[in-house]
Design a protein around this motif. Structure first.
Motif, PDB file in Angstrom:
ATOM      1  N   TYR A 479       0.881  -1.160   0.000  1.00 33.55           N
ATOM      2  CA  TYR A 479       0.000   0.000   0.000  1.00 33.55           C
ATOM      3  C   TYR A 479       0.924   1.217   0.000  1.00 33.55           C
ATOM      4  O   TYR A 479       1.691   1.414   0.949  1.00 33.55           O
ATOM      5  CB  TYR A 479      -0.877   0.024   1.249  1.00 33.55           C
ATOM      6  N   LEU A 480       0.867   2.048  -1.018  1.00 36.58           N
ATOM      7  CA  LEU A 480       1.880   3.096  -1.114  1.00 36.58           C
ATOM      8  C   LEU A 480       1.367   4.319  -1.852  1.00 36.58           C
ATOM      9  O   LEU A 480       0.283   4.303  -2.451  1.00 36.58           O
ATOM     10  CB  LEU A 480       3.133   2.557  -1.813  1.00 36.58           C
ATOM     11  N   TYR A 481       2.197   5.367  -1.827  1.00 38.39           N
ATOM     12  CA  TYR A 481       1.938   6.599  -2.550  1.00 38.39           C
ATOM     13  C   TYR A 481       2.967   6.657  -3.678  1.00 38.39           C
ATOM     14  O   TYR A 481       4.170   6.746  -3.442  1.00 38.39           O
ATOM     15  CB  TYR A 481       2.095   7.803  -1.617  1.00 38.39           C
ATOM     16  N   GLY A 482       2.478   6.537  -4.909  1.00 38.68           N
ATOM     17  CA  GLY A 482       3.372   6.490  -6.060  1.00 38.68           C
ATOM     18  C   GLY A 482       2.566   6.531  -7.337  1.00 38.68           C
ATOM     19  O   GLY A 482       1.671   7.349  -7.499  1.00 38.68           O
ATOM     20  N   GLY A 483       2.853   5.604  -8.258  1.00 41.44           N
ATOM     21  CA  GLY A 483       2.127   5.550  -9.528  1.00 41.44           C
ATOM     22  C   GLY A 483       3.095   5.421 -10.681  1.00 41.44           C
ATOM     23  O   GLY A 483       3.798   4.424 -10.813  1.00 41.44           O
ATOM     24  N   GLN A 484       3.140   6.448 -11.533  1.00 42.62           N
ATOM     25  CA  GLN A 484       4.089   6.450 -12.634  1.00 42.62           C
ATOM     26  C   GLN A 484       5.506   6.283 -12.084  1.00 42.62           C
ATOM     27  O   GLN A 484       5.927   6.978 -11.168  1.00 42.62           O
ATOM     28  CB  GLN A 484       3.971   7.775 -13.392  1.00 42.62           C
ATOM     29  N   GLY A 485       6.225   5.305 -12.627  1.00 38.62           N
ATOM     30  CA  GLY A 485       7.587   5.056 -12.176  1.00 38.62           C
ATOM     31  C   GLY A 485       7.724   4.085 -11.028  1.00 38.62           C
ATOM     32  O   GLY A 485       8.844   3.698 -10.682  1.00 38.62           O
ATOM     33  N   VAL A 502       9.327   1.855  -6.401  1.00 38.53           N
ATOM     34  CA  VAL A 502       9.576   3.242  -5.987  1.00 38.53           C
ATOM     35  C   VAL A 502       8.316   3.829  -5.404  1.00 38.53           C
ATOM     36  O   VAL A 502       7.228   3.709  -5.989  1.00 38.53           O
ATOM     37  CB  VAL A 502      10.052   4.096  -7.174  1.00 38.53           C
ATOM     38  N   SER A 503       8.443   4.449  -4.221  1.00 34.59           N
ATOM     39  CA  SER A 503       7.374   5.266  -3.644  1.00 34.59           C
ATOM     40  C   SER A 503       7.859   6.703  -3.598  1.00 34.59           C
ATOM     41  O   SER A 503       9.040   6.981  -3.798  1.00 34.59           O
ATOM     42  CB  SER A 503       6.983   4.760  -2.252  1.00 34.59           C
ATOM     43  N   ASN A 504       6.927   7.627  -3.326  1.00 33.23           N
ATOM     44  CA  ASN A 504       7.269   9.046  -3.441  1.00 33.23           C
ATOM     45  C   ASN A 504       6.806   9.861  -2.263  1.00 33.23           C
ATOM     46  O   ASN A 504       5.833   9.527  -1.594  1.00 33.23           O
ATOM     47  CB  ASN A 504       6.651   9.632  -4.710  1.00 33.23           C
ATOM     48  N   SER A 505       7.519  10.953  -1.998  1.00 34.30           N
ATOM     49  CA  SER A 505       7.172  11.921  -0.952  1.00 34.30           C
ATOM     50  C   SER A 505       7.990  13.177  -1.180  1.00 34.30           C
ATOM     51  O   SER A 505       9.096  13.117  -1.724  1.00 34.30           O
ATOM     52  CB  SER A 505       7.481  11.337   0.431  1.00 34.30           C
TER      53      SER A 505
END
Length: 508
Positions: A479-485, A502-505
């Motif tokens: 379960y994460l915050y990401g998407g493209q990439g 890869v996740s993002n912040s």
């Protein structure tokens, strides 16, 4: 009764002394600034940097009515944020309403206003809140009950509203929204344990703990980027750890054939990230310095196929191959045919499969790896993307929006026998087949995303399913915050035990 000035001064000094003790005793616990008690409670906390897990012990009579008592690990945050963890209470416990979870509050005052996502010992998931200091606690109970389970607990603040999203690990999230509670912009956030009994100490474990600062409203996609976390997930357990961070954008990790490194794209260039030293090194790709995130290693690990935006094609994406150790790229797709985005090799190394934009239609093509005439494999109206061969070469899996939502499909290598594999309420992208050919992992976007889009910076899921379907179907493994990439390219480890993503912040 109004206190005399000398007593008011004494109270202020005592209050200041308490706050000074708190601030002076700041010993970091993992991601958090410090630990401490709120109200009449005791406890302790520890962090395992190898496993990236937390163990918190806490007493405390309750978190309810007009006051709270619990042990807390915390940090200060402002603005919007997403708090996420996989949590579990240890042991049978004494009180069925012992609690663990996330809490957001403006102070350490036990009577403080707050918003809290609390997992109770009996499985109740509750979004608890106190509107003002000294007020009565209210709650919104989740439709999900999570008895004796690893619980995914997310608590998000988004433009003044609060969202609790919960699930038993493996299931999809159930979200409860809270509006009308006003907390200051800067707050204390963190994980807590409350025993619901002054005479008892209860314990909880927390893994996959992430504090995410999401994209601002005015972010312009493909111009503005958030920071990037390179994560490795153990497929059997679902535990993920961050192995590398960067304040800018890197995307789409491949695993090298020997299992010792990951290859990703960062701002147009390919990098090899050594897992032993935890350090990245640029790969020489000659003139190809405008690579997008569609790059794939051959099955023997000797060659990388890349998608580079070629100057001679007015910036269109063109497929090349280059030695895995670096070298001069060899062009594969023809000049002037349109954009081509690479996604897979055939196991025998003879063919590349990719998405081609031809006459405003996106379809799947294959081409000899040495170059030659391309062969169109899909002709249905709508976007087809993400083609990848199975390790035995019997099928090409891909994603297609032809059914109205983006779903996973498969076909024979000659394009025959096209059939739908998933059929659910998500938009599913980029199927990746495990090295033993038994499993598929893919990324799932919600229906707030258009079927033909896979944007940056969204709540997304990584889902795992048997390649033949089978009992139970797909389950969530991240379960994460990401998407493209996040997982655009094959990213299984050679032994099939781990995945890279890869996740993002926003990062400092």
């Amino acid at each position: 009764m109004r206190l005399p000035p000398r007593y008011r001064l004494l109270m202020l000094l005592l209050s200041a002394a308490v706050w000074a003790d708190v601030l002076d005793a700041q010993i970091p616990v993992g991601l958090f600034t410090a630990e401490g008690n709120v109200g009449r409670a005791g406890g302790s906390a520890s962090y395992d940097p190898q496993e990236q897990t937390y163990l918190i012990a806490g007493s405390g009579q309750n978190m309810w009515d007009t006051r709270d008592d619990f042990h807390f690990i915390w940090k200060r945050l402002s603005g919007n944020f997403i708090l996420s963890a996989r949590a579990r209470l240890l042991g049978r416990g004494v009180e069925e309403h012992r609690k663990i979870g996330w809490t957001i509050r403006p102070s350490f005052d036990p009577h403080s206003a707050h918003v809290t996502a609390a997992l109770h010992g009996d499985g109740l998931m509750s979004l608890q809140f106190r509107r003002q200091a000294g007020g009565i606690t209210e709650e919104e109970k989740s439709a999900d009950s999570l008895p004796n389970a690893d619980a995914i607990i997310q608590l998000e603040r988004r433009d003044g509203d609060y969202f609790m999203s919960v699930a038993q690990f493996g299931d999809t999230l159930v979200t409860t929204r809270l509006s009308g509670v006003s907390l200051p912009d800067t707050v204390y956030v963190g994980l807590f344990v409350c025993a619901h009994n002054d005479t008892v100490v209860e314990r909880g474990t927390f893994s996959n703990v992430r504090i995410t600062i999401p994209a601002p409203k005015d972010l312009v996609a493909y111009r503005d980027y958030l920071g990037s976390n390179l994560e490795i997930l153990e497929v059997a357990t679902g535990n993920a750890g961050v192995v590398h961070q960067y304040t800018g954008s890197f995307q789409a990790p491949n695993w090298t054939h020997d299992g010792k490194a990951l290859i990703y794209v960062q701002e147009g260039r390919l990098y090899r990230f050594d897992l032993a030293s935890r350090s990245p090194t640029a790969i020489n790709t000659g003139f190809a310095t405008r690579n997008n995130n569609d790059h794939v290693l051959s099955f023997d690990g000797r060659t990388i196929a890349i998608s580079n935006h070629a100057v001679e094609d007015s910036g269109a994406s063109v497929v090349y191959t280059v030695p895995a150790t670096g070298g001069t790229p060899h062009r594969v797709t023809a000049q002037g045919v349109g954009a081509s985005y690479l996604h897979g090799w055939s196991p025998d190394g003879r063919w590349l499969v990719y998405v081609g934009e031809r006459h405003d239609e996106f379809d799947i093509y294959k081409i000899p790896a040495a170059g030659g005439d391309e062969i169109r494999l899909t002709k249905t109206k709508g976007l087809d993307d993400g083609p990848e061969y199975t390790p035995d070469g019997a099928y090409i899996y891909f994603n297609s929006a032809r059914s109205g939502l983006m779903q996973i499909w498969r076909m024979r290598p000659d394009g025959s026998g096209q059939e739908q594999v998933t059929n659910d309420g998500f938009n599913n992208w980029f199927p990746h087949i495990s090295p033993d050919g038994k499993w598929i992992v893919y990324i799932a976007f919600g229906q707030d995303v258009a079927p033909d889009d896979h944007p940056f910076y969204k709540h997304v899921l990584l889902r795992l399913m048997p390649i033949g379907g089978g009992p139970g179907g797909a389950r969530v493994i991240a379960y994460l915050y990401g998407g493209q990439g996040t997982i655009n390219v094959p990213s299984w480890s050679p032994d099939g035990k781990r995945l890279a993503f890869v996740s993002n912040s926003v990062m400092p």
